[in-house]
Every structure is written in structure tokens, then in C-alpha cells.
Design a protein around this motif. Structure first.
Motif, PDB file in Angstrom:
ATOM      1  N   LEU A 200      22.769  41.025 -27.275  1.00 18.86           N
ATOM      2  CA  LEU A 200      23.408  42.341 -27.321  1.00 18.86           C
ATOM      3  C   LEU A 200      24.382  42.431 -28.496  1.00 18.86           C
ATOM      4  O   LEU A 200      24.465  43.465 -29.162  1.00 18.86           O
ATOM      5  N   PHE A 201      25.118  41.349 -28.749  1.00 19.29           N
ATOM      6  CA  PHE A 201      26.041  41.332 -29.898  1.00 19.29           C
ATOM      7  C   PHE A 201      25.270  41.593 -31.191  1.00 19.29           C
ATOM      8  O   PHE A 201      25.695  42.395 -32.023  1.00 19.29           O
ATOM      9  N   ARG A 202      24.155  40.908 -31.355  1.00 22.35           N
ATOM     10  CA  ARG A 202      23.376  41.071 -32.577  1.00 22.35           C
ATOM     11  C   ARG A 202      22.778  42.473 -32.682  1.00 22.35           C
ATOM     12  O   ARG A 202      22.662  43.036 -33.777  1.00 22.35           O
ATOM     13  N   LYS A 203      22.425  43.033 -31.554  1.00 24.04           N
ATOM     14  CA  LYS A 203      21.799  44.353 -31.537  1.00 24.04           C
ATOM     15  C   LYS A 203      22.804  45.472 -31.814  1.00 24.04           C
ATOM     16  O   LYS A 203      22.464  46.460 -32.472  1.00 24.04           O
ATOM     17  N   TYR A 204      24.059  45.314 -31.342  1.00 27.63           N
ATOM     18  CA  TYR A 204      24.992  46.438 -31.341  1.00 27.63           C
ATOM     19  C   TYR A 204      26.276  46.239 -32.146  1.00 27.63           C
ATOM     20  O   TYR A 204      27.089  47.157 -32.250  1.00 27.63           O
ATOM     21  N   LYS A 205      26.510  45.067 -32.734  1.00 27.63           N
ATOM     22  CA  LYS A 205      27.822  44.800 -33.326  1.00 27.63           C
ATOM     23  C   LYS A 205      28.167  45.740 -34.477  1.00 27.63           C
ATOM     24  O   LYS A 205      29.349  45.964 -34.765  1.00 27.63           O
ATOM     25  N   LYS A 206      27.177  46.309 -35.141  1.00 26.77           N
ATOM     26  CA  LYS A 206      27.464  47.232 -36.240  1.00 26.77           C
ATOM     27  C   LYS A 206      27.987  48.569 -35.738  1.00 26.77           C
ATOM     28  O   LYS A 206      28.649  49.309 -36.477  1.00 26.77           O
ATOM     29  N   LYS A 207      27.708  48.885 -34.472  1.00 22.43           N
ATOM     30  CA  LYS A 207      28.144  50.178 -33.917  1.00 22.43           C
ATOM     31  C   LYS A 207      29.295  50.045 -32.947  1.00 22.43           C
ATOM     32  O   LYS A 207      30.152  50.921 -32.861  1.00 22.43           O
ATOM     33  N   TYR A 208      29.351  48.949 -32.182  1.00 21.46           N
ATOM     34  CA  TYR A 208      30.381  48.794 -31.147  1.00 21.46           C
ATOM     35  C   TYR A 208      31.192  47.530 -31.405  1.00 21.46           C
ATOM     36  O   TYR A 208      30.652  46.427 -31.366  1.00 21.46           O
ATOM     37  N   SER A 209      32.484  47.687 -31.630  1.00 23.07           N
ATOM     38  CA  SER A 209      33.348  46.521 -31.800  1.00 23.07           C
ATOM     39  C   SER A 209      33.606  45.839 -30.465  1.00 23.07           C
ATOM     40  O   SER A 209      33.879  44.640 -30.406  1.00 23.07           O
ATOM     41  N   THR A 210      33.514  46.620 -29.392  1.00 20.38           N
ATOM     42  CA  THR A 210      33.707  46.082 -28.045  1.00 20.38           C
ATOM     43  C   THR A 210      32.637  46.644 -27.121  1.00 20.38           C
ATOM     44  O   THR A 210      32.359  47.841 -27.140  1.00 20.38           O
ATOM     45  N   ILE A 211      32.050  45.768 -26.331  1.00 23.98           N
ATOM     46  CA  ILE A 211      31.140  46.196 -25.276  1.00 23.98           C
ATOM     47  C   ILE A 211      31.899  46.052 -23.968  1.00 23.98           C
ATOM     48  O   ILE A 211      32.233  44.941 -23.540  1.00 23.98           O
ATOM     49  N   HIS A 212      32.197  47.178 -23.363  1.00 28.43           N
ATOM     50  CA  HIS A 212      32.979  47.199 -22.121  1.00 28.43           C
ATOM     51  C   HIS A 212      32.028  47.056 -20.929  1.00 28.43           C
ATOM     52  O   HIS A 212      31.157  47.896 -20.726  1.00 28.43           O
ATOM     53  N   THR A 213      32.200  46.002 -20.151  1.00 32.61           N
ATOM     54  CA  THR A 213      31.376  45.791 -18.967  1.00 32.61           C
ATOM     55  C   THR A 213      32.275  45.585 -17.751  1.00 32.61           C
ATOM     56  O   THR A 213      33.477  45.350 -17.884  1.00 32.61           O
ATOM     57  N   THR A 214      31.682  45.640 -16.573  1.00 30.84           N
ATOM     58  CA  THR A 214      32.464  45.435 -15.352  1.00 30.84           C
ATOM     59  C   THR A 214      32.906  43.985 -15.207  1.00 30.84           C
ATOM     60  O   THR A 214      33.767  43.682 -14.380  1.00 30.84           O
ATOM     61  N   VAL A 215      32.332  43.092 -15.994  1.00 27.93           N
ATOM     62  CA  VAL A 215      32.753  41.692 -15.998  1.00 27.93           C
ATOM     63  C   VAL A 215      33.936  41.479 -16.938  1.00 27.93           C
ATOM     64  O   VAL A 215      34.926  40.839 -16.580  1.00 27.93           O
ATOM     65  N   TYR A 216      33.846  42.052 -18.161  1.00 35.11           N
ATOM     66  CA  TYR A 216      34.841  41.765 -19.193  1.00 35.11           C
ATOM     67  C   TYR A 216      34.631  42.721 -20.359  1.00 35.11           C
ATOM     68  O   TYR A 216      33.570  43.338 -20.491  1.00 35.11           O
TER      69      TYR A 216
END
Length: 252
Positions: A200-216
Motif C-alpha cells: 500500500l505504501f508503494r501504491k499510494y505514497k505519492k498521493k497520501y503522506s499518511t494512511i489513516h486506519t483503525t489500527v494506526y
């Protein structure tokens, strides 16, 4: 009508939770149970795509087997809510966004059920991602975009990935003000979780600096190994402090 898609590897949990709640519903529904021992399908995404593509309802609920709908009008209430939301990509019963430091949910979870959120909600709340325990997708949206089997090639984070895909499509994601009981609290320490998180980091890091999840709240600017360690330390410190407080209270 609503279609319900569920993968099942524990018939007892299915009977005592999902089916127990469904048998009391006043709303008609279609149920698609995918009996799976994690050998029939390579991933949750693959299994749920299999079920979702067979669904005939206007909305598809992708749910865990150990979810209990707490009222007889639960499905009817859900249908009214999702129909009232314009531009809907996905909805669920627990989620996270940058606007809230806490998980947004009315869910009770665990073997001794307790509320997972700090504050109960009474209206739909827009979030970045949803917890995988239950995700509702309009059938017309699912026809365009299935779960990503290449990225989520295991049993974790397929819902988080789907929500980010909805955002890329310009569609919104919401947590609904509905109550359920969810037996499991999840396992964010599973090695597979971090393997897929890296994808997911590799897929989205250019658009999202943070991925907010219910875990962390995962910072995509750092390696997953670093974020895993940070999460582990944070939770270890928190758990240790909580246990010390319990010990002091018992002594007193």
C-alpha cells in the motif's frame, strides 16, 4: 435489496453472530456465504470479488462472519442511510480520518464486548478508510471497481485499499451510525499485515503522506519496518502503563 457476502472458516461464529442477527431482520436480503479454509482462495479480495460479482442487490455488504446486527431493523436502517448519501463509494461501521484522532464507530468488540470508539456518532461521518469487519458498496460502483487482488494478496487491508481507490475515483467513504457487536478485535501484529501494508505504501505514497486506519496512522514517508517498530513501541508502552496502573489500583 441488499446482498450480503461473507467468507466463512468457522461455522460456529457464523451461526452465533451473522446468521443470528440476520434471522431477525425485517428487510429482505440475499446471502452469499463463501465457505473457505484459506485454501480455496488465495486472498480475501479474491474470495469477496467472487461473491460480490454474483450479488444481485443494489448494495453489497462485505462482512466478517463474527458480526452481530443488534436490531431487527438494522438492514432497513442501513439501506435508508446509504441511499441518503450522495457520491457514495463505500460505507462501513468503523473508520478513521485525519480529522479525528480517535476511531469513528459505534461498534462493540471483543470477547467481553466494549465500545471501540471514544464517542458514539448519530449521523454518517466522512473518513479516509474503513475497517474490514464490514464494508458496504453500491453494486453500480462494484461493477466498475472490484477489490485489488494484486495489491491485497492476503487477508488484510483489502478494505483500506478499496477506500483509497474510491477516493482516487472521486467518491466518498463514510462510517454509518449503526451498532453491531464484533467478536474479534483483529490482529495488527500479523506479519502478513505489514507485508501488504508495504505494498500500500508503494501504491499510494505519492498521493497520501499518511494512511489513516483503525489500527494506526501509518506514515508512508518511512519504511514499513520503521512504522512497524513505532507502532509496536507505542502499543507496548501504552499496554505497560495500563498494566502498571491496574497493579497500583489492586494494591490500594
Amino acid at each position: 435489496m441488499i446482498s450480503i457476502v461473507c467468507t466463512c472458516n468457522n461455522r460456529t461464529d457464523l451461526d452465533n453472530y451473522l446468521l443470528k442477527g440476520l434471522k431477525n431482520q425485517t428487510e429482505n436480503y440475499e446471502l452469499i456465504v463463501i465457505e473457505d479454509s484459506k485454501t480455496d482462495f488465495k486472498s480475501a479480495a479474491q474470495a469477496l470479488n467472487h461473491g460480490g460479482n454474483k450479488a444481485s442487490g443494489d448494495y453489497i455488504i462485505f462482512t466478517h462472519q463474527d458480526v452481530l446486527m443488534e436490531s431487527a431493523t438494522w438492514l432497513n436502517d442501513l439501506e435508508k442511510l446509504v441511499k441518503s448519501i450522495g457520491n457514495l463509494g463505500a460505507a462501513g461501521i468503523a473508520g478513521k480520518s485525519s480529522e479525528s484522532p480517535e476511531v469513528v464507530t459505534n461498534v462493540k468488540h471483543g470477547d467481553n464486548p466494549h465500545f471501540a470508539g471514544k464517542k458514539q456518532i448519530d449521523t454518517p461521518v466522512k473518513v479516509q478508510t474503513l475497517d474490514e469487519c464490514m464494508i458496504v458498496v453500491p453494486k453500480k460502483v462494484f461493477k466498475i471497481r472490484n477489490f485489488d487482488e494484486a495489491t491485497c494478496d492476503g487477508w488484510h487491508l483489502y478494505g483500506v485499499d478499496y477506500c483509497l481507490m474510491m477516493d482516487e475515483m472521486g467518491l466518498d467513504v463514510y462510517v454509518l451510525p449503526l451498532s453491531i457487536t464484533h467478536k474479534s478485535s483483529g490482529d495488527p501484529f500479523a506479519p502478513e499485515y505489514y507485508r501488504i501494508l508495504g505494498k500500500l505504501f508503494r501504491k499510494y505514497k505519492k498521493k497520501y503522506s499518511t494512511i489513516h486506519t483503525t489500527v494506526y496512522d501509518w506514515n508512508t514517508r518511512y519504511p514499513v519496518s520503521f512504522e512497524r517498530r513505532r507502532f509496536w513501541l507505542t502499543n507496548k508502552i501504552y499496554s505497560g502503563a495500563k498494566n502498571r496502573i491496574k497493579t497500583v489500583l489492586k494494591i490500594q
